[in-house]
Design a protein around this motif. Structure first.
Motif, short mmCIF file in Angstrom:
data_model
loop_
_atom_site.label_atom_id
_atom_site.label_comp_id
_atom_site.label_asym_id
_atom_site.label_seq_id
_atom_site.Cartn_x
_atom_site.Cartn_y
_atom_site.Cartn_z
N SER A 81 45.00 45.51 45.15
CA SER A 81 44.60 44.20 44.32
C SER A 81 43.25 43.89 45.03
CB SER A 81 45.84 43.24 44.53
OG SER A 81 46.88 43.44 43.70
N LEU A 91 32.14 43.69 38.20
CA LEU A 91 32.21 43.73 36.68
C LEU A 91 31.63 42.46 36.24
CD1 LEU A 91 33.18 44.65 33.69
CD2 LEU A 91 35.20 43.60 34.41
N ILE A 147 52.48 42.04 24.51
CA ILE A 147 51.38 42.49 25.12
C ILE A 147 49.85 42.51 24.31
CG2 ILE A 147 51.82 44.86 25.71
CD1 ILE A 147 49.77 42.52 27.92
N ARG A 150 49.04 39.51 22.65
CA ARG A 150 48.31 38.47 23.67
C ARG A 150 46.93 38.77 23.96
NH1 ARG A 150 51.95 38.46 28.47
NH2 ARG A 150 53.02 39.76 27.56
N ILE B 35 35.30 49.53 33.48
CA ILE B 35 36.02 48.84 34.52
C ILE B 35 36.56 47.64 33.83
CG2 ILE B 35 35.41 47.24 36.40
CD1 ILE B 35 32.97 48.58 36.79
N ALA B 36 36.39 47.21 32.71
CA ALA B 36 37.26 46.39 31.77
C ALA B 36 38.48 46.98 31.44
CB ALA B 36 36.55 45.88 30.68
N LEU B 39 40.69 47.62 34.71
CA LEU B 39 41.41 46.18 35.13
C LEU B 39 42.10 45.67 34.18
CD1 LEU B 39 38.42 44.88 37.01
CD2 LEU B 39 40.43 45.84 38.01
N VAL B 40 41.97 45.69 33.02
CA VAL B 40 42.68 44.71 31.89
C VAL B 40 43.61 45.59 31.08
CG1 VAL B 40 42.50 43.26 30.11
CG2 VAL B 40 40.66 43.31 31.84
N PHE B 41 43.31 46.66 30.74
CA PHE B 41 44.28 47.25 29.49
C PHE B 41 45.24 48.41 30.50
CE2 PHE B 41 40.50 45.68 27.66
CZ PHE B 41 41.25 44.88 26.57
N GLN B 43 48.29 50.16 31.32
CA GLN B 43 49.47 49.74 31.56
C GLN B 43 50.48 50.85 31.97
OE1 GLN B 43 50.55 46.60 30.04
NE2 GLN B 43 48.74 46.14 29.91
N PRO B 45 52.71 52.15 34.52
CA PRO B 45 53.39 51.41 35.55
C PRO B 45 52.83 51.46 37.08
CG PRO B 45 55.08 52.52 34.16
CD PRO B 45 53.61 53.08 33.73
N ASP B 49 51.33 48.01 38.62
CA ASP B 49 51.98 47.22 39.53
C ASP B 49 51.00 47.21 40.88
OD1 ASP B 49 54.30 46.81 38.11
OD2 ASP B 49 55.70 48.06 39.51
N LEU B 51 48.12 46.69 40.67
CA LEU B 51 47.25 45.54 40.37
C LEU B 51 47.89 44.31 40.17
CD1 LEU B 51 45.01 47.32 37.58
CD2 LEU B 51 44.24 46.97 40.06
N HIS B 52 49.32 44.29 40.68
CA HIS B 52 49.99 43.04 40.35
C HIS B 52 49.55 41.74 40.87
CE1 HIS B 52 53.03 40.21 41.42
NE2 HIS B 52 53.78 40.56 40.17
N ILE B 60 45.01 37.21 34.65
CA ILE B 60 44.89 37.96 33.56
C ILE B 60 45.95 38.25 32.64
CG2 ILE B 60 44.41 40.53 33.08
CD1 ILE B 60 42.23 40.57 35.23
N THR B 61 45.69 38.37 31.66
CA THR B 61 47.01 37.88 30.51
C THR B 61 48.07 39.00 30.57
OG1 THR B 61 47.57 37.34 28.28
CG2 THR B 61 45.85 38.76 28.64
N CYS B 62 48.02 40.22 30.79
CA CYS B 62 48.70 41.27 30.60
C CYS B 62 49.85 41.17 31.84
CB CYS B 62 48.28 42.58 30.43
SG CYS B 62 47.38 43.15 31.78
N HIS B 63 51.25 41.33 31.24
CA HIS B 63 52.40 41.48 32.52
C HIS B 63 53.27 42.47 31.83
CE1 HIS B 63 55.26 40.39 34.98
NE2 HIS B 63 54.46 39.98 35.81
#
Lengths: 263, 63
Positions: A81, A91, A147, A150, B35-36, B39-41, B43, B45, B49, B51-52, B60-63
């Motif tokens: 993290s 970025l 997801i 969203r 990088i986007a 970091l963001v997409f 999924q 596990p 996790d 990056l949790h 960031i929106t995803c969970h």
């Protein structure tokens, strides 16, 4: 030319990223860990309102820590993290630098003013506006949308935020001659419109059944402030690098422009 | 040098287009996209996790 800007952006991102990575390790991770504990239905010392009777949905009354089967250890999660915090800053700063290069002539003020204006637009579009519809999720949050939906909503809000910021900036440039305060007031209209629309029209998608409201507000507040600080830091560092390279940069711009075939 | 006249957003785009090779432009786009995406997409596990804390900290929106 553009490469110089990008270089300064990445350098600014590194500086801001180290600060942000430290924030994640020293503040965010322990805070989120504690919230996870509360949401998991243990650690009653710290629990006030939210915990009683609200376990994690998939974890009925666990007596100790993370039964919430995670794929990696907490240490790994903390290290990765922190690293991704640095990457995130790089970025943002890299993208920021490219946008700064493109929009530098259109931004108001000196180097610092331009950088902060652009950072404000970035923070508004990437974080603030999307958060009005999809607030930062505190552990234990439940979302009524999947997801993919969203992420699509998020992307749409980023686009809407960027559009509103652009309109606002263009409006300011057009009106600036007729008085600065009037121009600022009129130029903030597009921002106000999207903010009000997002805040009032969107259904609430994210709920936090497991955690007390105050704690949710605190964690979200920390998220908002830390992202704002990240943007301010990277804009400040970028402006510093940019100004330090000052004359050299202008020379390069002139050389580049002069080397173009005259249109 | 007439910076005031020539320094416009349109001009910046033109300078970028004409002073950069397609390869450089592609590298630039790939930089952002990679990088986007990472970091963001992602999924997966294991990655997700890891990056949790970061995802929560960054909102960031995803969970």
């Amino acid at each position: 030319m553009l490469a110089d800007y990008l270089k300064r952006g990445v350098a600014a991102g590194l500086v801001a990223g180290v600060a942000y990575g430290l924030y994640i390790v020293l503040v965010a991770s322990p805070l989120l860990g504690a919230v996870h504990g509360l949401g998991g239905g243990h650690d009653s010392d710290h629990a006030h309102g939210g915990e009683a009777g609200h376990g994690h949905a998939h974890e009925a009354g666990g007596a100790h820590g993370h039964e919430h089967a995670e794929a990696v250890s907490e240490t790994t999660a903390a290290i990765v993290s922190a690293g991704s915090g640095v990457l995130w800053a790089i970025l943002l700063a890299g993208t920021f630098a490219i946008a700064y290069y493109l929009f530098e002539p259109a931004l108001p003020g000196d180097v610092v003013g331009k950088a902060l204006t652009l950072a404000a637009a970035g923070f508004f579009s990437v974080s603030l506006l999307p958060w009005l519809v999809l607030p930062p999720m505190v552990p234990g949050a439940e979302a009524s949308l999947g997801i993919d939906a969203r992420l699509a909503t998020y992307a749409g809000l980023v686009a809407a935020g960027a559009l509103a910021s652009g309109l606002s900036l263009a409006g300011y440039r057009r009106l600036a001659a007729g008085g600065r305060y009037r121009a600022i007031a009129l130029a903030s209209l597009p921002i106000a419109v999207v903010v009000i629309a997002a805040a009032t029209l969107a259904p609430s998608i994210v709920t936090q059944p497991a955690i007390a409201g105050d704690l949710v507000t605190a964690v979200q507040g920390a998220t908002v402030l830390s992202q704002a600080a990240l943007w301010a830091c990277l804009a400040g560092c970028f402006a510093w690098f940019h100004r330090r390279a000052g004359n050299a940069g202008t020379d390069r711009l002139e050389t580049d422009a002069a080397s173009l075939p005259t249109a | 040098m007439t910076v005031a006249e020539s320094d416009t957003v349109r001009n910046r785009v033109r300078i970028a287009q004409e002073t950069m090779t397609p390869g450089q432009l592609a590298a630039l786009l790939a930089f952002g996209a990679a990088i986007a995406f990472a970091l963001v997409f992602v999924q997966e596990p294991l990655v997700h996790d890891s990056l949790h804390d970061f995802r929560h900290a960054a909102g960031i929106t995803c969970h």
